[in-house]
Enzyme design. Structure first.
Site, PDB file in Angstrom:
ATOM      1  N   CYS A  49       0.843  -1.185   0.000  1.00 56.31           N
ATOM      2  CA  CYS A  49       0.000   0.000   0.000  1.00 56.31           C
ATOM      3  C   CYS A  49       0.887   1.248   0.000  1.00 56.31           C
ATOM      4  O   CYS A  49       1.779   1.377   0.833  1.00 56.31           O
ATOM      5  CB  CYS A  49      -0.886  -0.036   1.239  1.00 56.31           C
ATOM      6  SG  CYS A  49      -1.751   1.491   1.592  1.00 56.31           S
ATOM      7  N   GLU A  50       0.618   2.139  -0.948  1.00 53.48           N
ATOM      8  CA  GLU A  50       1.431   3.350  -1.017  1.00 53.48           C
ATOM      9  C   GLU A  50       1.128   4.323   0.113  1.00 53.48           C
ATOM     10  O   GLU A  50       1.884   5.265   0.332  1.00 53.48           O
ATOM     11  CB  GLU A  50       1.289   4.024  -2.378  1.00 53.48           C
ATOM     12  CG  GLU A  50      -0.032   4.666  -2.654  1.00 53.48           C
ATOM     13  CD  GLU A  50      -0.094   5.315  -4.026  1.00 53.48           C
ATOM     14  OE1 GLU A  50      -0.769   6.355  -4.130  1.00 53.48           O
ATOM     15  OE2 GLU A  50       0.514   4.803  -4.980  1.00 53.48           O
ATOM     16  N   HIS A  51       0.062   4.091   0.857  1.00 52.82           N
ATOM     17  CA  HIS A  51      -0.282   4.977   1.977  1.00 52.82           C
ATOM     18  C   HIS A  51       0.340   4.538   3.297  1.00 52.82           C
ATOM     19  O   HIS A  51       0.660   5.376   4.134  1.00 52.82           O
ATOM     20  CB  HIS A  51      -1.806   5.045   2.150  1.00 52.82           C
ATOM     21  CG  HIS A  51      -2.498   5.551   0.939  1.00 52.82           C
ATOM     22  ND1 HIS A  51      -3.436   4.809   0.262  1.00 52.82           N
ATOM     23  CD2 HIS A  51      -2.371   6.711   0.255  1.00 52.82           C
ATOM     24  CE1 HIS A  51      -3.865   5.501  -0.776  1.00 52.82           C
ATOM     25  NE2 HIS A  51      -3.240   6.645  -0.805  1.00 52.82           N
ATOM     26  N   HIS A  52       0.479   3.222   3.514  1.00 50.38           N
ATOM     27  CA  HIS A  52       0.940   2.710   4.811  1.00 50.38           C
ATOM     28  C   HIS A  52       2.173   1.811   4.723  1.00 50.38           C
ATOM     29  O   HIS A  52       2.689   1.392   5.743  1.00 50.38           O
ATOM     30  CB  HIS A  52      -0.175   1.896   5.489  1.00 50.38           C
ATOM     31  CG  HIS A  52      -1.435   2.661   5.695  1.00 50.38           C
ATOM     32  ND1 HIS A  52      -2.512   2.540   4.844  1.00 50.38           N
ATOM     33  CD2 HIS A  52      -1.788   3.560   6.636  1.00 50.38           C
ATOM     34  CE1 HIS A  52      -3.484   3.332   5.262  1.00 50.38           C
ATOM     35  NE2 HIS A  52      -3.076   3.966   6.350  1.00 50.38           N
ATOM     36  N   GLN A  90      -4.839  -0.459  -5.124  1.00 52.54           N
ATOM     37  CA  GLN A  90      -5.372  -1.592  -5.885  1.00 52.54           C
ATOM     38  C   GLN A  90      -6.079  -1.156  -7.160  1.00 52.54           C
ATOM     39  O   GLN A  90      -5.928  -1.795  -8.207  1.00 52.54           O
ATOM     40  CB  GLN A  90      -6.305  -2.436  -5.016  1.00 52.54           C
ATOM     41  CG  GLN A  90      -6.829  -3.664  -5.757  1.00 52.54           C
ATOM     42  CD  GLN A  90      -7.598  -4.603  -4.869  1.00 52.54           C
ATOM     43  OE1 GLN A  90      -7.202  -4.865  -3.740  1.00 52.54           O
ATOM     44  NE2 GLN A  90      -8.703  -5.112  -5.370  1.00 52.54           N
ATOM     45  N   HIS A 118      -5.918  -6.264   2.226  1.00 51.94           N
ATOM     46  CA  HIS A 118      -5.092  -5.102   2.565  1.00 51.94           C
ATOM     47  C   HIS A 118      -4.719  -5.144   4.045  1.00 51.94           C
ATOM     48  O   HIS A 118      -5.579  -4.995   4.903  1.00 51.94           O
ATOM     49  CB  HIS A 118      -5.847  -3.814   2.238  1.00 51.94           C
ATOM     50  CG  HIS A 118      -6.049  -3.627   0.771  1.00 51.94           C
ATOM     51  ND1 HIS A 118      -5.469  -2.592   0.083  1.00 51.94           N
ATOM     52  CD2 HIS A 118      -6.747  -4.358  -0.147  1.00 51.94           C
ATOM     53  CE1 HIS A 118      -5.800  -2.681  -1.196  1.00 51.94           C
ATOM     54  NE2 HIS A 118      -6.582  -3.752  -1.352  1.00 51.94           N
ATOM     55  N   CYS A 120      -3.136  -3.050   5.712  1.00 51.76           N
ATOM     56  CA  CYS A 120      -3.313  -1.764   6.393  1.00 51.76           C
ATOM     57  C   CYS A 120      -4.685  -1.717   7.072  1.00 51.76           C
ATOM     58  O   CYS A 120      -4.892  -0.933   7.988  1.00 51.76           O
ATOM     59  CB  CYS A 120      -3.150  -0.598   5.421  1.00 51.76           C
ATOM     60  SG  CYS A 120      -4.254  -0.637   3.994  1.00 51.76           S
TER      61      CYS A 120
END
Length: 160
Positions: A49-52, A90, A118, A120
């Site tokens: 995940c590019e956020h977490h 995704q 996910h 995250c």
């Protein structure tokens, strides 16, 4: 150790700098007139995940309708690897795979269905393990013909 961490990150993010369209340039044109759906199911993927920076793990199912040429099935799995071995969302992953196959193979259409867990979400935050997110992307005849989409979904239903 620092070297092991470095090697792990090189593997996890090995999709950067790789060109999926170039990979798809080697095709087979002697297909004996075959023009029906080609489907590769249950391509396991691992991404982050590019956020977490938490893992996304799941399966990808791909279909395309050849337009005079086909590609070796390992190339489809390699396309999945190129895009999944990057920091991802995704939905973006789904579209990237579909666009690469559409551009690289010039088929009558492409269908991509992604199922991802996910981490995250399942190992932190709301802690909802076993939650599966799905996303899909269609091009060409799959986008414009609901019967083609229905046939694709029927193949996926029969996979179990």
């Amino acid at each position: 150790t620092p070297n092991r961490v470095l090697r792990a990150y090189q593997e996890w993010f090995s999709g950067y700098g790789k060109d999926a369209e170039a990979l798809l340039q080697k095709t087979f044109e002697d297909v004996g007139g075959y023009s029906e759906m080609v489907t590769l199911q249950n391509i396991r993927f691992e991404s982050y995940c590019e956020h977490h920076l938490a893992p996304i793990i799941g399966k990808i199912h791909v279909s395309y309708i050849p337009n005079g040429k086909v590609v070796g099935i390992s190339k489809i799995a390699r396309v999945v690897n190129i895009f999944s071995k990057r920091l991802q969302v995704q939905e973006k992953l789904t579209v990237q795979i579909a666009k690469a196959l559409q551009y690289g193979l010039e088929p009558k259409g492409v269908a991509v269905f992604v199922e991802g867990e996910h981490h995250c979400m399942c190992t932190r935050g709301v802690n909802k393990a076993n939650s599966i997110m799905t996303s899909r992307s269609f091009t060409g005849c799959f986008l414009n013909d609901k019967d083609m989409r229905a046939e694709f979904y029927e193949i996926l239903r029969k996979k179990n």
